[in-house]
Design a protein around this motif. Sequence first.
Motif, mmCIF file in Angstrom:
data_model
loop_
_atom_site.group_PDB
_atom_site.id
_atom_site.type_symbol
_atom_site.label_atom_id
_atom_site.label_comp_id
_atom_site.label_asym_id
_atom_site.label_seq_id
_atom_site.Cartn_x
_atom_site.Cartn_y
_atom_site.Cartn_z
ATOM 1 N N LYS A 171 0.837 -1.208 0.000
ATOM 2 C CA LYS A 171 0.000 0.000 0.000
ATOM 3 C C LYS A 171 0.877 1.265 0.000
ATOM 4 O O LYS A 171 0.575 2.242 -0.712
ATOM 5 C CB LYS A 171 -0.898 -0.009 1.236
ATOM 6 N N VAL B 93 2.211 1.725 -3.468
ATOM 7 C CA VAL B 93 1.149 2.176 -4.392
ATOM 8 C C VAL B 93 0.899 3.664 -4.210
ATOM 9 O O VAL B 93 0.751 4.419 -5.191
ATOM 10 C CB VAL B 93 -0.135 1.355 -4.163
ATOM 11 N N GLU B 94 0.838 4.111 -2.943
ATOM 12 C CA GLU B 94 0.592 5.526 -2.672
ATOM 13 C C GLU B 94 1.763 6.390 -3.133
ATOM 14 O O GLU B 94 1.584 7.571 -3.473
ATOM 15 C CB GLU B 94 0.323 5.727 -1.184
ATOM 16 N N ARG C 183 3.301 5.803 -5.798
ATOM 17 C CA ARG C 183 3.240 5.633 -7.250
ATOM 18 C C ARG C 183 4.451 4.878 -7.794
ATOM 19 O O ARG C 183 4.875 5.092 -8.935
ATOM 20 C CB ARG C 183 3.105 6.998 -7.955
ATOM 21 N N LYS D 93 2.349 0.474 -10.357
ATOM 22 C CA LYS D 93 1.226 0.872 -11.210
ATOM 23 C C LYS D 93 0.195 -0.261 -11.218
ATOM 24 O O LYS D 93 0.427 -1.319 -11.794
ATOM 25 C CB LYS D 93 1.729 1.170 -12.617
ATOM 26 N N MET D 94 -0.940 0.000 -10.573
ATOM 27 C CA MET D 94 -1.938 -1.045 -10.381
ATOM 28 C C MET D 94 -2.828 -1.271 -11.600
ATOM 29 O O MET D 94 -3.498 -2.312 -11.677
ATOM 30 C CB MET D 94 -2.820 -0.684 -9.181
ATOM 31 N N HIS D 95 -2.844 -0.359 -12.560
ATOM 32 C CA HIS D 95 -3.751 -0.543 -13.695
ATOM 33 C C HIS D 95 -3.337 -1.711 -14.591
ATOM 34 O O HIS D 95 -4.138 -2.185 -15.411
ATOM 35 C CB HIS D 95 -3.832 0.758 -14.519
ATOM 36 N N ARG E 133 -7.888 -0.780 -0.043
ATOM 37 C CA ARG E 133 -7.314 0.319 -0.829
ATOM 38 C C ARG E 133 -6.522 -0.207 -2.017
ATOM 39 O O ARG E 133 -6.540 0.385 -3.107
ATOM 40 C CB ARG E 133 -6.439 1.196 0.072
ATOM 41 N N ILE E 134 -5.821 -1.311 -1.833
ATOM 42 C CA ILE E 134 -5.053 -1.895 -2.938
ATOM 43 C C ILE E 134 -5.994 -2.390 -4.033
ATOM 44 O O ILE E 134 -5.757 -2.166 -5.234
ATOM 45 C CB ILE E 134 -4.168 -3.044 -2.421
ATOM 46 N N ARG F 257 -9.055 -1.384 -4.707
ATOM 47 C CA ARG F 257 -9.748 -0.273 -5.370
ATOM 48 C C ARG F 257 -8.829 0.509 -6.300
ATOM 49 O O ARG F 257 -9.293 1.187 -7.228
ATOM 50 C CB ARG F 257 -10.345 0.661 -4.321
ATOM 51 N N SER F 258 -7.513 0.421 -6.079
ATOM 52 C CA SER F 258 -6.576 1.118 -6.965
ATOM 53 C C SER F 258 -6.321 0.349 -8.253
ATOM 54 O O SER F 258 -5.726 0.889 -9.188
ATOM 55 C CB SER F 258 -5.244 1.341 -6.246
#
Length: 493
Positions: free
Chosen positions: A134, A137-138, A140, A143-145, A169-170, A172-173
Amino acid sequence: MNLTSFEELGITIDLVNKLSEFEIIAPSPVQAEVIPAALQGNDILAHSQTGTGKTLAYLLLILQGINPELKTIQKMILAPTQELAMQIVRESERYGEHKGIRVLGLIGGAAMKRQVEKLKLHPQLVVGTPGRIKELVEMRKIKMHTVTTIVVDEVDQVFDLGSGGDVERIIRSAARDRQLVFLSATVSKATAALVKKEMRHPIEVGIEPEQMTAKGLEHLYFVSQERDKPDTLRRLIRHYNPNKVIVFVNATKDIAEVEAKMNHLGLSTQALYGDADKMARSGVLERFRNGKFKVLVASDLAARGLDIEGLTMVVNYDPPIDSEHYVHRAGRTGRMGRSGTVVSIVTDRQTFIMKKFIQELKTPIGLRTMFGGKIIKPGEEPVTTRTPFVATREEAAPTPFRKSEESRKRFDGDKVTPRKEITSEENRSVDSPVIAKRAEPIQPTQLSSDTPSQTAEVSRKSTRPLSGASKRERERVRKNKGAPKWLKDKQKE
């Protein structure tokens, strides 16, 4: 599902050949259910006993779905503890190395700067703990997409450790069309709520949900006083003599004490602390896997999800806090159909906990005790039979004459005046007292012709009670035995 080979489940031939190198030929029941459904892109909620092959069930579909040509993160696996995450990393590298798949472990406690540098090498599979991932990810850095599948292993433990919010949160990203796979030995209300919120038409896989623990396990418990627990643990390990054994302790502060006592009693022991740094914990586990020591003392947090080859015994030094923790502790042994023993040591006041586990888990947990170096059921101790002693009429009768004679022997060393033996004809009944004739006291005139040395001997013995003296006289002599000479002379006057 009656599919009997990995090829029939849809696994590619290269992975099947890799599995055969490790003598894995046929899929387990949970693998036969999860793999076909997951390969079709469905969201999965799988709950099965520990040690039934859940890790390999999701790992095969993840490795098969990765394109080594793409230099992006395509799959992600979340685990509740550092040890479980690194264990998954090793398994991923073992089965995916031939495909050229890059695997990166991202766990808390390690240097984040170094992890960021490794992310620049473009791994296709990321395995880590929710908190650290997490953070990245925050920042950046991840890249979760591009992530198409997210697996959460031991999802119940993730929520127990307070990481449920990080997982949400992970998820939803990531992209909305991502695939979710949740696996655990138990399914809590928090897990069910997250499934309902985030999964789309999930397929639930439950392998023998009424059987919470593996079939090959023997469950026993022993009752011991708190102060005797270390010795009870030593005796149990000596009796079963396993190559490796994990001892679970509830409180972290007690781990060092148990470790020290076991080493003092001659059992090679090391401890696994949940708050220790990554290098220390990895070193302890590596030495334990290689058989450098016999006993590993750990808490639930440190040993959750561990797969130790050759582990045949688990001991609950303290009873688990609930049935779910019992299931996860027991799951460290008896994995993949192998046999194992789960032993719990409880006090008298804790026996109700084991009875509660029996009802909730629907699993027999037998009460045992140790007797003569053997494990037996209570009440099976051998009974020693002895022939009762029956006294005869003469032996049962009181003998005051003999007792008084023996007591006089203790006071003087002189020969006791011979008494007339009471014959059986003269002996009275048991109810009637036996009266012995008192012997005549020795007169001083009988010693007048003796030598001076004999006279001195008599004078020394004069302070002793004579054989025929009255009870009052003997009591007076006893009291004056240690008195000074002037007091004795005064009393004679």
